[in-house]
Each structure stands twice: as structure tokens, then as C-alpha cells.
Scaffold this motif. Structure first.
Motif, PDB file in Angstrom:
ATOM      1  N   GLY A 159     -48.367  17.937  -7.688  1.00 20.60           N
ATOM      2  CA  GLY A 159     -47.688  18.432  -8.872  1.00 20.60           C
ATOM      3  C   GLY A 159     -47.966  19.865  -9.247  1.00 20.60           C
ATOM      4  N   TYR A 160     -48.763  20.578  -8.455  1.00 19.60           N
ATOM      5  CA  TYR A 160     -49.061  21.972  -8.813  1.00 19.60           C
ATOM      6  C   TYR A 160     -47.813  22.838  -8.677  1.00 19.60           C
ATOM      7  N   PRO A 161     -47.448  23.555  -9.738  1.00 22.18           N
ATOM      8  CA  PRO A 161     -46.226  24.359  -9.701  1.00 22.18           C
ATOM      9  C   PRO A 161     -46.398  25.706  -9.026  1.00 22.18           C
ATOM     10  N   ALA A 162     -47.649  26.156  -8.846  1.00 27.13           N
ATOM     11  CA  ALA A 162     -47.895  27.471  -8.256  1.00 27.13           C
ATOM     12  C   ALA A 162     -49.205  27.427  -7.474  1.00 27.13           C
ATOM     13  N   ILE A 163     -49.204  28.059  -6.303  1.00 31.12           N
ATOM     14  CA  ILE A 163     -50.387  28.076  -5.442  1.00 31.12           C
ATOM     15  C   ILE A 163     -50.577  29.488  -4.903  1.00 31.12           C
ATOM     16  N   LYS A 164     -51.824  29.925  -4.912  1.00 30.64           N
ATOM     17  CA  LYS A 164     -52.146  31.254  -4.404  1.00 30.64           C
ATOM     18  C   LYS A 164     -52.722  31.153  -3.000  1.00 30.64           C
ATOM     19  N   LEU A 165     -52.231  32.041  -2.121  1.00 30.70           N
ATOM     20  CA  LEU A 165     -52.739  32.155  -0.764  1.00 30.70           C
ATOM     21  C   LEU A 165     -53.531  33.454  -0.653  1.00 30.70           C
ATOM     22  N   GLU A 166     -54.757  33.363  -0.191  1.00 31.25           N
ATOM     23  CA  GLU A 166     -55.591  34.537   0.033  1.00 31.25           C
ATOM     24  C   GLU A 166     -55.243  35.126   1.395  1.00 31.25           C
ATOM     25  N   ALA A 167     -54.782  36.386   1.398  1.00 27.93           N
ATOM     26  CA  ALA A 167     -54.235  36.968   2.626  1.00 27.93           C
ATOM     27  C   ALA A 167     -55.042  38.138   3.165  1.00 27.93           C
ATOM     28  N   ALA A 168     -56.237  38.379   2.617  1.00 26.35           N
ATOM     29  CA  ALA A 168     -57.031  39.517   3.081  1.00 26.35           C
ATOM     30  C   ALA A 168     -57.773  39.225   4.377  1.00 26.35           C
ATOM     31  N   ALA A 169     -57.760  37.976   4.827  1.00 31.28           N
ATOM     32  CA  ALA A 169     -58.548  37.601   5.998  1.00 31.28           C
ATOM     33  C   ALA A 169     -57.801  37.768   7.309  1.00 31.28           C
ATOM     34  N   TYR A 170     -56.482  37.992   7.259  1.00 33.24           N
ATOM     35  CA  TYR A 170     -55.674  37.943   8.480  1.00 33.24           C
ATOM     36  C   TYR A 170     -55.660  39.288   9.210  1.00 33.24           C
ATOM     37  N   LYS A 171     -56.244  39.302  10.388  1.00 38.55           N
ATOM     38  CA  LYS A 171     -56.156  40.497  11.229  1.00 38.55           C
ATOM     39  C   LYS A 171     -54.750  40.650  11.798  1.00 38.55           C
ATOM     40  N   ASP A 172     -54.115  39.510  12.053  1.00 37.50           N
ATOM     41  CA  ASP A 172     -52.733  39.508  12.539  1.00 37.50           C
ATOM     42  C   ASP A 172     -51.843  38.963  11.438  1.00 37.50           C
ATOM     43  N   PRO A 173     -51.026  39.800  10.797  1.00 33.69           N
ATOM     44  CA  PRO A 173     -50.192  39.305   9.691  1.00 33.69           C
ATOM     45  C   PRO A 173     -49.186  38.255  10.125  1.00 33.69           C
ATOM     46  N   ASN A 174     -48.875  38.190  11.410  1.00 32.32           N
ATOM     47  CA  ASN A 174     -47.912  37.182  11.867  1.00 32.32           C
ATOM     48  C   ASN A 174     -48.422  35.765  11.642  1.00 32.32           C
ATOM     49  N   GLN A 175     -49.740  35.600  11.636  1.00 34.27           N
ATOM     50  CA  GLN A 175     -50.269  34.271  11.346  1.00 34.27           C
ATOM     51  C   GLN A 175     -50.004  33.904   9.888  1.00 34.27           C
ATOM     52  N   LEU A 176     -50.146  34.869   8.984  1.00 36.49           N
ATOM     53  CA  LEU A 176     -49.803  34.622   7.578  1.00 36.49           C
ATOM     54  C   LEU A 176     -48.329  34.266   7.445  1.00 36.49           C
ATOM     55  N   PHE A 177     -47.470  35.020   8.113  1.00 31.99           N
ATOM     56  CA  PHE A 177     -46.033  34.752   8.025  1.00 31.99           C
ATOM     57  C   PHE A 177     -45.711  33.351   8.564  1.00 31.99           C
ATOM     58  N   GLU A 178     -46.363  32.960   9.634  1.00 35.32           N
ATOM     59  CA  GLU A 178     -46.112  31.635  10.197  1.00 35.32           C
ATOM     60  C   GLU A 178     -46.537  30.551   9.218  1.00 35.32           C
ATOM     61  N   ARG A 179     -47.648  30.732   8.557  1.00 33.17           N
ATOM     62  CA  ARG A 179     -48.101  29.733   7.581  1.00 33.17           C
ATOM     63  C   ARG A 179     -47.163  29.673   6.377  1.00 33.17           C
ATOM     64  N   LEU A 180     -46.712  30.812   5.925  1.00 31.15           N
ATOM     65  CA  LEU A 180     -45.730  30.824   4.841  1.00 31.15           C
ATOM     66  C   LEU A 180     -44.432  30.146   5.274  1.00 31.15           C
ATOM     67  N   ARG A 181     -44.025  30.379   6.501  1.00 28.57           N
ATOM     68  CA  ARG A 181     -42.789  29.780   7.008  1.00 28.57           C
ATOM     69  C   ARG A 181     -42.906  28.251   7.066  1.00 28.57           C
ATOM     70  N   LEU A 182     -44.046  27.765   7.517  1.00 31.84           N
ATOM     71  CA  LEU A 182     -44.250  26.313   7.581  1.00 31.84           C
ATOM     72  C   LEU A 182     -44.181  25.690   6.189  1.00 31.84           C
ATOM     73  N   ILE A 183     -44.737  26.378   5.211  1.00 25.47           N
ATOM     74  CA  ILE A 183     -44.704  25.865   3.831  1.00 25.47           C
ATOM     75  C   ILE A 183     -43.286  25.903   3.286  1.00 25.47           C
ATOM     76  N   ARG A 184     -42.604  27.028   3.464  1.00 24.50           N
ATOM     77  CA  ARG A 184     -41.263  27.163   2.904  1.00 24.50           C
ATOM     78  C   ARG A 184     -40.239  26.271   3.616  1.00 24.50           C
ATOM     79  N   ASP A 185     -40.440  25.982   4.862  1.00 22.21           N
ATOM     80  CA  ASP A 185     -39.516  25.085   5.557  1.00 22.21           C
ATOM     81  C   ASP A 185     -39.496  23.705   4.914  1.00 22.21           C
ATOM     82  N   ARG A 186     -40.602  23.318   4.308  1.00 20.46           N
ATOM     83  CA  ARG A 186     -40.697  21.988   3.685  1.00 20.46           C
ATOM     84  C   ARG A 186     -40.620  22.031   2.159  1.00 20.46           C
TER      85      ARG A 186
END
Length: 377
Positions: A159-186
Motif C-alpha cells: 500500500g505504499y504510495p511512494a518509494i525512494k530509490l537510492e541511486a548513488a551506488a550505481y557505477k553503470d547507470p544502465n543497471q538503475l534504468f533496468e531496475r526502474l524498467r522492471l518496476i514500471r513494467d508491472r
């Protein structure tokens, strides 16, 4: 007069079950400072802040305690005036502002207890509950992209309406984009996503490229793209980015935030009462943001910032952390976090007086690396 007779401080290192890895370092524990102020009539007020290694407890004892002891705990503005006058030759921002903020919060805790009312009621609030922005999206070592997405989506199902993703750890931003894509696809429309890069970018080219790539994921805002001293870069990014920009975590000078509001150099204003000097400076900034129709978001410390959310519509979300995994464990220094009080992504307002929390002195003593007490002479 509710006279202050004792000021007690601890510097504590609270261990993390899951170390947090950034590009520049790995955090294995949280550095916290705890202050407890006692009055002659038996009231105590407390506050906890992240010190990030700064000796805020020493600043409180050596530079501020004399401006509290023997004075009326309810006269909070009197303390602020005395402390600024006593340290007039020093910069009023930075560590001094952070230390003063913790004393200020402890005094407001006493004020609420003296009125037998929670802080949100003292501030004139009436909201019954507030939605939670859950800081769940820290990367866990060894976790696959699919497992990361499933962990975040499980919170959406709760039921959480908003979730924060910490993105300072990614050396490769494509991994962040892939994780966002997996979340948004569902979950395309059922959750707001905040992407926090924790001031890890240092040039406009990188920031603009990342902001452009984040547009497709419909994020609520991109948080702290630059270090706090690079407001010049922030203004240029906010003016050109196609995603909302949030900024303000850990800022210690209210005038910095006031100027960003005046220049409309930020889309979401982040505030932290534990660093900004305390309650009144935070109220001043929230009021200015209201006049400019800029939403406000509190940085961590839900034991404080929930009261602003229950008092002011501009500060919609209560930013909170899960207890397991405990990415921000400073609540372990208390007898309980706000997390168990969340129901279907919403936090009910507390009814206990003051800041509505109690210290766990046994744990504090166990994790303390420094402890000092000053009493009335």
C-alpha cells in the motif's frame, strides 16, 4: 519557570545490518548524536541527529550548554538568540546550526510535554494521517535486478504510495534504468518513484543526460543531483530538466533554501529540521514554499518530520525507513520507530506529548563512543 538543570549528550555508532555502498565509500554504521535536556520539574526533552562524523555533541556541550542551563526550557527563542549572540564571531551555519537544531528540538519536546500535547498539535495541525514515502530502494550486495524490483514491488503491494530509490551506488547507470524498467513494467501508475543520487553528480552534462533518460520512468522527482554547495548547477538543471528536481537534504542555512524558493530553482523543496537550526527556521522555509506553491518533503527523521506533515498540507509525505532491512537505524536508539505504525502505506498521527518518542538508554550506552553531562552550576 521550567528551568533547565542538565544537558546530557552521547555520540553513538549504530551498526548497519546491510552496509550501504556508494561510489565514494561504504557505510557500515550510522554516526548519531543524542541530546537529552532535563528540567527542575522533572521534564526531559530529547533529539537525535545524524552527525556523519562531526562532533556535534562537543559543540552542544562546549558552545551551547551555557545558553540552556539555568534558563526556561519553554523559552526556545530565547535560547536561539543567546546562542547566536554568544557565538556571534562564528559562522552560524554548518556544525553550529546542526548542534543548535538538536537542542532546539529537545526544547520543543519539553514544550509539548508541558502542554501534554504532541508537537503537531502545538503547531496547529489537524490531519489524521499522512502517506509514507518509504526509503526502500537501497542496493543490497548480490541482489539481482529482478530481486531488487520484487522487493520494491512488495512494498507497493503493501500500500505504499511512494518509494525512494537510492541511486548513488550505481557505477553503470544502465543497471538503475533496468531496475526502474522492471518496476514500471508491472506498476505504471500505482506508485510514485523518487530517485535520489545523493549529490553524487558534479557536472551539468552528466546530470542532463541522466535526467533525460529518467523521463520515461515518470519519476516523482530527481533528488539532490549535486553537492549542496553547487546551487549554481542546480538552477541550470531545474530550468532545463524534464523531470522535477528536489533539493535540500542536510542544508544548514535557511537562507540558501529561501533563495532557491525565490528563484524557483527547485521543484520539490527538501527540509531537515535536525540540520536547519530547528523548528522555527523550518517553519519559515515551509511558509515561503507555500507562498511559492512549491511542495515540501522532509529528509529522514520521521520522529520530527511527521509532525510537520500532520500540521501542513505542503509537506505531504512522511519519509520513513523499513525496520528490516534497517537502512537508517537511528530509530534503534529509541523505544520504537514509526514503521510499525504504518498501515497500508499511511501513518496515523501520534498522540503522545512532545516529539512522541522515548530514548532507549540501554542501547545508547551500548553504542556510545562518547558521553558527557553538564549540570547547572
Amino acid at each position: 519557570m521550567s528551568r533547565v538543570v542538565e544537558v546530557e549528550t552521547w555520540r553513538a555508532e549504530v551498526p548497519l545490518a546491510y552496509p550501504i555502498k556508494f561510489k565514494w565509500n561504504t557505510i557500515t554504521h550510522r554516526d548519531c548524536v543524542v541530546v537529552q535536556i532535563s528540567t527542575v520539574d522533572g521534564l526531559t526533552g530529547s533529539a537525535i541527529g545524524l552527525s556523519r562524523g562531526a562532533p556535534l555533541d562537543v559543540v552542544i556541550q562546549d558552545m551551547l550548554a551555557d545558553q540552556i542551563l539555568g534558563h526556561d526550557a519553554l523559552a526556545v527563542e530565547g535560547f536561539n538568540s543567546r546562542s547566536q549572540e554568544a557565538n556571534a564571531f562564528l559562522d552560524q551555519t554548518g556544525m553550529l546550526a546542526q548542534a543548535r537544531a538538536l537542542v532546539d528540538l529537545a526544547l520543543w519536546d519539553i514544550r509539548g510535554k508541558s502542554f501534554n500535547a504532541p508537537l503537531w498539535k502545538v503547531l496547529g495541525g489537524s490531519r489524521l494521517r499522512a502517506p509514507v514515502l518509504l526509503v526502500e530502494g537501497y542496493a543490497i550486495q548480490g541482489e539481482s535486478d529482478e530481486d531488487f524490483a520484487n522487493r520494491v514491488l512488495a512494498r507497493v503491494d503493501q500500500g505504499y504510495p511512494a518509494i525512494k530509490l537510492e541511486a548513488a551506488a550505481y557505477k553503470d547507470p544502465n543497471q538503475l534504468f533496468e531496475r526502474l524498467r522492471l518496476i514500471r513494467d508491472r506498476q505504471r501508475n500505482d506508485v510514485e518513484l523518487v530517485v535520489d543520487v545523493n549529490g553524487s553528480w558534479h557536472n551539468l552534462r552528466e546530470a542532463r543526460w541522466m535526467a533525460d533518460r529518467l523521463v520515461e520512468f515518470d519519476i516523482a522527482w530527481l533528488e539532490d543531483p549535486f553537492p549542496h554547495h553547487r546551487t549554481d548547477l542546480l538552477r541550470e538543471l531545474t530550468a532545463t530538466a524534464n523531470v522535477p528536481i528536489g533539493f535540500g537534504d542536510d542544508v544548514t542555512d535557511p537562507q540558501v533554501l529561501m533563495k532557491l524558493i525565490e528563484e524557483r530553482a527547485v521543484d520539490v523543496l527538501r527540509v531537515d529540521a535536525t540540520t536547519l537550526g530547528g523548528i522555527q527556521p523550518t517553519l519559515d522555509v515551509i511558509g515561503a514554499a507555500r507562498q511559492a506553491d512549491i511542495p515540501v518533503s522532509g529528509h529522514a527523521h520521521p520522529y520530527v518530520h511527521q509532525h510537520f506533515s500532520f500540521a501542513f498540507d505542503e509537506m505531504q509525505y512522511v519519509e520513513a525507513f523499513p525496520d528490516d532491512p534497517a537502512f537508517e537505524p537511528s530509530s534503534k536508539l529509541t523505544t520504537g520507530s514509526v514503521y510499525p505504525s504504518v498501515n497500508q502505506g499511511w501513518l496515523a498521527r501520534p498522540e503522545e506529548p512532545g516529539l512522541a518518542f522515548d530514548l532507549d538508554l540501554e542501547r545508547i550506552r551500548g553504542w556510545a563512543t562518547r558521553h558527557q553531562t553538564r549540570g547547572e552550576q
